[in-house]
Write a protein that holds these residues in place. Structure first.
Motif, PDB file in Angstrom:
ATOM      1  N   GLY A  48       0.806  -1.209   0.000  1.00  0.00           N
ATOM      2  CA  GLY A  48       0.000   0.000   0.000  1.00  0.00           C
ATOM      3  C   GLY A  48       0.842   1.262   0.000  1.00  0.00           C
ATOM      4  O   GLY A  48       2.077   1.226   0.110  1.00  0.00           O
ATOM      5  N   ARG A  49       0.156   2.378  -0.132  1.00  0.00           N
ATOM      6  CA  ARG A  49       0.824   3.677  -0.169  1.00  0.00           C
ATOM      7  C   ARG A  49       0.143   4.666   0.764  1.00  0.00           C
ATOM      8  O   ARG A  49      -1.021   4.487   1.137  1.00  0.00           O
ATOM      9  N   THR A  50       0.891   5.703   1.116  1.00  0.00           N
ATOM     10  CA  THR A  50       0.351   6.749   1.973  1.00  0.00           C
ATOM     11  C   THR A  50      -0.549   7.666   1.146  1.00  0.00           C
ATOM     12  O   THR A  50      -0.666   7.525  -0.071  1.00  0.00           O
ATOM     13  N   ALA A  51      -1.188   8.623   1.821  1.00  0.00           N
ATOM     14  CA  ALA A  51      -2.055   9.574   1.125  1.00  0.00           C
ATOM     15  C   ALA A  51      -1.272  10.399   0.111  1.00  0.00           C
ATOM     16  O   ALA A  51      -1.841  10.917  -0.855  1.00  0.00           O
ATOM     17  N   ARG A  52       0.033  10.520   0.294  1.00  0.00           N
ATOM     18  CA  ARG A  52       0.882  11.274  -0.622  1.00  0.00           C
ATOM     19  C   ARG A  52       1.447  10.391  -1.731  1.00  0.00           C
ATOM     20  O   ARG A  52       2.250  10.843  -2.535  1.00  0.00           O
ATOM     21  N   GLY A  53       1.035   9.128  -1.756  1.00  0.00           N
ATOM     22  CA  GLY A  53       1.491   8.226  -2.805  1.00  0.00           C
ATOM     23  C   GLY A  53       2.831   7.581  -2.528  1.00  0.00           C
ATOM     24  O   GLY A  53       3.412   6.956  -3.416  1.00  0.00           O
TER      25      GLY A  53
END
Length: 230
Positions: A48-53
């Motif tokens: 997965g990735r953070t909200a900032r990609g």
């Protein structure tokens, strides 16, 4: 932030075989008997990735096989920085003409630098310093910043000999001088045959009274870190 005992602070600061790991009991939210807690991995290239990609750094976690509840390390993830809190006192608490070191600049004394509580008032040797708890150390007074290298979940009894050394246990003084095996215990003045045995003694001295002694084999966060700066 991370609270450390005086012994741990001295171990982090030493130049030879410094402390680079710490283990903290995992505070489980429940003990549902229909499942069990198991370690897992979180993050990584397919995690997965953070909200900032950004890719979430791979790190250890723990999850419950029945409820699906999962926990990440509450101290941070790889790359995060921790400022250390330790027992201390303000320069204004000490009436001394020669504070030494960088006390004037920092306005702080650290108890770990004075084993046996040897820092006393010049004009009244019988009056010892009243040290402040690490819980009340403000950020500006901290002298140590650590960067998390890795975090995983394991049983405390899974610690290896190398990890026990990284936890900051030290060679028994006579053994070190004479090049013999032996590691310092914490409950008495006798050496232990291995670093792991010394760590068991250390663990129980800190956790047995809290119900998390070595024999209970609790889940722990095993955190590896590096010290930033000098």
């Amino acid at each position: 932030m991370l609270n450390l005992t005086d012994d741990s602070v001295r171990a982090v600061l030493r130049s030879v075989n410094p402390k680079t790991q710490t283990r903290r009991v995992v505070k489980l939210p429940h003990h549902n008997p229909l499942g069990q807690w198991q370690p897992t991995l979180i993050g990584g290239p397919n995690g997965g990735r953070t909200a900032r990609g950004e890719t979430i750094p791979e790190q250890g976690g723990i999850w419950h096989t029945r409820t699906g509840d999962s926990l990440m390390c509450p101290y941070g993830q790889p790359g995060d920085r921790l400022w250390v809190r330790e027992a201390w006192c303000h320069l204004s608490d000490v009436r001394t003409a020669d504070p030494g070191g960088d006390a004037l600049q920092r306005r702080v004394f650290y108890r770990a630098d004075y084993p046996g509580d040897t820092l006393m008032h010049d004009d009244d040797p019988a009056e010892r310093i009243k040290w402040r708890s690490s819980r009340f150390m403000p950020r500006w007074a901290s002298r140590l910043t650590l960067e998390i290298v890795s975090a995983r979940v394991e049983r405390v009894q899974d610690i290896s000999e190398a990890d026990a050394i990284a936890e900051g246990v030290t060679k028994f003084s006579d053994s070190f001088i004479n090049g013999l095996p032996g590691w310092e215990g914490f409950s008495d003045a006798l050496p232990r045959a291995s670093a792991s045995d010394a760590y068991i003694d250390l663990w129980d001295s800190l956790n047995d009274a809290r119900g998390h002694g070595w024999d209970t084999n609790p889940w722990v966060w095993a955190i590896e870190f590096g010290r930033l700066g000098k």
